[in-house]
Design a protein around this motif. Structure first.
Motif, PDB file in Angstrom:
ATOM      1  N   GLY A  58      24.390  49.688 -13.866  1.00  0.00           N
ATOM      2  CA  GLY A  58      23.279  49.645 -13.116  1.00  0.00           C
ATOM      3  C   GLY A  58      23.088  50.894 -12.248  1.00  0.00           C
ATOM      4  O   GLY A  58      22.133  51.618 -12.032  1.00  0.00           O
ATOM      5  N   TYR A  59      24.196  50.890 -11.304  1.00  0.00           N
ATOM      6  CA  TYR A  59      24.208  52.107 -10.210  1.00  0.00           C
ATOM      7  C   TYR A  59      24.403  53.541 -10.902  1.00  0.00           C
ATOM      8  O   TYR A  59      23.817  54.289 -10.586  1.00  0.00           O
ATOM      9  CB  TYR A  59      25.279  51.741  -9.218  1.00  0.00           C
ATOM     10  N   MET A  60      25.534  53.394 -11.654  1.00  0.00           N
ATOM     11  CA  MET A  60      25.701  54.852 -12.264  1.00  0.00           C
ATOM     12  C   MET A  60      25.144  55.337 -13.335  1.00  0.00           C
ATOM     13  O   MET A  60      25.212  56.899 -13.489  1.00  0.00           O
ATOM     14  CB  MET A  60      27.352  54.829 -12.618  1.00  0.00           C
ATOM     15  N   THR A  61      24.504  54.407 -13.954  1.00  0.00           N
ATOM     16  CA  THR A  61      23.405  55.067 -15.251  1.00  0.00           C
ATOM     17  C   THR A  61      22.154  54.974 -15.244  1.00  0.00           C
ATOM     18  O   THR A  61      21.362  55.809 -15.807  1.00  0.00           O
ATOM     19  CB  THR A  61      24.015  54.535 -16.669  1.00  0.00           C
ATOM     20  N   GLU A  62      21.809  53.868 -14.581  1.00  0.00           N
ATOM     21  CA  GLU A  62      20.328  53.253 -14.652  1.00  0.00           C
ATOM     22  C   GLU A  62      19.570  53.608 -13.224  1.00  0.00           C
ATOM     23  O   GLU A  62      18.429  53.287 -13.263  1.00  0.00           O
ATOM     24  CB  GLU A  62      20.031  51.851 -14.961  1.00  0.00           C
ATOM     25  N   GLY A  63      20.237  54.053 -12.411  1.00  0.00           N
ATOM     26  CA  GLY A  63      19.494  54.181 -11.028  1.00  0.00           C
ATOM     27  C   GLY A  63      19.001  52.913 -10.379  1.00  0.00           C
ATOM     28  O   GLY A  63      17.984  53.115  -9.485  1.00  0.00           O
ATOM     29  N   GLU A  64      19.777  51.886 -10.586  1.00  0.00           N
ATOM     30  CA  GLU A  64      19.436  50.648  -9.592  1.00  0.00           C
ATOM     31  C   GLU A  64      19.995  50.697  -8.326  1.00  0.00           C
ATOM     32  O   GLU A  64      21.026  51.153  -8.151  1.00  0.00           O
ATOM     33  CB  GLU A  64      20.002  49.410 -10.476  1.00  0.00           C
ATOM     34  N   ALA A  65      18.980  50.171  -7.457  1.00  0.00           N
ATOM     35  CA  ALA A  65      19.495  50.337  -6.038  1.00  0.00           C
ATOM     36  C   ALA A  65      20.243  49.020  -5.925  1.00  0.00           C
ATOM     37  O   ALA A  65      19.944  47.902  -5.377  1.00  0.00           O
ATOM     38  CB  ALA A  65      18.058  50.044  -5.211  1.00  0.00           C
ATOM     39  N   ILE A  66      21.534  49.035  -5.949  1.00  0.00           N
ATOM     40  CA  ILE A  66      22.243  47.763  -5.690  1.00  0.00           C
ATOM     41  C   ILE A  66      22.544  47.353  -4.413  1.00  0.00           C
ATOM     42  O   ILE A  66      23.254  46.543  -4.094  1.00  0.00           O
ATOM     43  CB  ILE A  66      23.613  48.056  -6.302  1.00  0.00           C
ATOM     44  N   GLY A  67      21.832  47.977  -3.497  1.00  0.00           N
ATOM     45  CA  GLY A  67      21.696  47.717  -1.910  1.00  0.00           C
ATOM     46  C   GLY A  67      20.580  46.357  -1.891  1.00  0.00           C
ATOM     47  O   GLY A  67      20.814  45.716  -0.693  1.00  0.00           O
ATOM     48  N   GLU A  68      20.007  46.003  -2.860  1.00  0.00           N
ATOM     49  CA  GLU A  68      18.829  45.192  -2.744  1.00  0.00           C
ATOM     50  C   GLU A  68      19.144  43.891  -3.176  1.00  0.00           C
ATOM     51  O   GLU A  68      19.621  43.809  -4.335  1.00  0.00           O
ATOM     52  CB  GLU A  68      17.545  45.674  -3.489  1.00  0.00           C
ATOM     53  N   PRO A  69      19.033  43.023  -2.773  1.00  0.00           N
ATOM     54  CA  PRO A  69      19.323  41.643  -3.169  1.00  0.00           C
ATOM     55  C   PRO A  69      18.551  41.356  -4.338  1.00  0.00           C
ATOM     56  O   PRO A  69      19.303  40.493  -5.137  1.00  0.00           O
ATOM     57  CB  PRO A  69      18.968  40.633  -1.926  1.00  0.00           C
ATOM     58  N   GLU A  70      17.374  41.529  -4.591  1.00  0.00           N
ATOM     59  CA  GLU A  70      16.777  41.139  -5.685  1.00  0.00           C
ATOM     60  C   GLU A  70      17.314  41.631  -7.073  1.00  0.00           C
ATOM     61  O   GLU A  70      17.284  41.235  -7.982  1.00  0.00           O
ATOM     62  CB  GLU A  70      15.100  41.256  -5.491  1.00  0.00           C
ATOM     63  N   VAL A  71      17.491  43.047  -6.644  1.00  0.00           N
ATOM     64  CA  VAL A  71      18.351  44.048  -7.886  1.00  0.00           C
ATOM     65  C   VAL A  71      19.582  43.050  -8.035  1.00  0.00           C
ATOM     66  O   VAL A  71      19.948  42.971  -9.440  1.00  0.00           O
ATOM     67  CB  VAL A  71      18.350  45.276  -7.473  1.00  0.00           C
ATOM     68  N   LEU A  72      20.373  42.887  -7.158  1.00  0.00           N
ATOM     69  CA  LEU A  72      21.413  42.192  -7.468  1.00  0.00           C
ATOM     70  C   LEU A  72      21.648  41.050  -8.104  1.00  0.00           C
ATOM     71  O   LEU A  72      22.268  40.639  -9.231  1.00  0.00           O
ATOM     72  CB  LEU A  72      22.277  42.127  -6.049  1.00  0.00           C
ATOM     73  N   ALA A  73      20.487  40.187  -7.687  1.00  0.00           N
ATOM     74  CA  ALA A  73      20.179  38.808  -8.438  1.00  0.00           C
ATOM     75  C   ALA A  73      19.948  39.039  -9.936  1.00  0.00           C
ATOM     76  O   ALA A  73      20.382  38.328 -10.763  1.00  0.00           O
ATOM     77  CB  ALA A  73      19.123  38.009  -7.696  1.00  0.00           C
TER      78      ALA A  73
END
Length: 236
Positions: free
Chosen positions: A129-144
């Motif tokens: 998610g972080y290294m390939t898809e650009g997900e903001a893994i600091g956001e709780p909803e993204v993590l969930a």
């Protein structure tokens, strides 16, 4: 049955940690006793002071140039090289999409995942998610959402993140890392005896796996070799 535990300190915001995971997996695939090896992912924050989500106005190359004190063009060359290394290990590293942020909550989720028996799957999903898809893994909803895709109950993740669940375990991982002198990640500890710093080639990791299996004994970790790693000052 004889068992071997491999503890890996790493961070989600660490390209060499993603490469190191792939290389460890390649080594394990060739290890005759793979079913007797337990891999445990331990917490290490490259930037504990980072905001939940950092300003995206500055490119990854710009951040890298600032860290190393080099021209942006040189930072871009470093990124191209890292992208090529990742591709050789089957990874699509998209530094143009990376959204840096604080990883403390991601590590808390990984401890929850360990309790539920899906830690490796969640670790993989967060890295991708972080290294390939650009997900903001600091956001709780993204993590969930990401953890839910990897086998956790998203509502349980939300509840954990709304509390201080597993904060103590993350701090304990980081305290142990400091105690044994870990300054960069990934760092692999094999059976409580041998330690390897950096994303070593699969062949090297396989050799240490076999050595740790053959000489299983309780002793402090000791670094045998160093490879490419990420530290608080950047990745090299």
């Amino acid at each position: 049955m004889k068992k071997l535990r491999v503890d890996v300190w790493s961070d989600i915001a660490c390209p060499w940690c993603y490469v190191g995971k792939r290389r460890l997996e390649a080594a394990l695939a060739r290890f005759p006793r793979r079913d007797a090896v337990e891999v445990v992912w331990r917490a290490f924050e490259l930037d504990p002071s980072a905001k939940r989500v950092l300003d995206t106005d500055v490119s990854y190359a710009g951040r890298l140039a600032r860290k190393y004190g080099v021209p942006v063009a040189k930072a871009e060359a470093m990124i191209r090289q890292m992208t090529e290394v990742g591709a050789a290990d089957g990874l699509d590293l998209r530094f143009d999409k990376v959204r840096p942020g604080n990883t403390f909550d991601a590590h808390r989720v990984l401890h929850l995942a360990a309790e539920r028996g899906v830690q490796d799957a969640v670790k993989e999903r967060l890295l991708r998610g972080y290294m390939t898809e650009g997900e903001a893994i600091g956001e709780p909803e993204v993590l969930a959402r990401l953890a839910g895709e990897a086998g956790l109950d998203p509502d349980e993740v939300r509840a954990a993140l709304a509390s201080d669940a597993h904060a103590r375990e993350v701090r304990a991982d980081e305290d142990e890392a400091r105690a044994i002198g870990i300054t960069g990640v990934p760092f692999f500890a094999f059976g409580g005896r041998y330690g390897v710093s950096g994303a070593q080639p699969a062949e090297a990791l396989l050799g240490v796996l076999q050595k740790a299996w053959d000489e299983a004994a309780d002793a402090p970790e000791q670094a045998l070799a160093e490879g490419a790693a990420c530290g608080p000052d950047g990745c090299a």
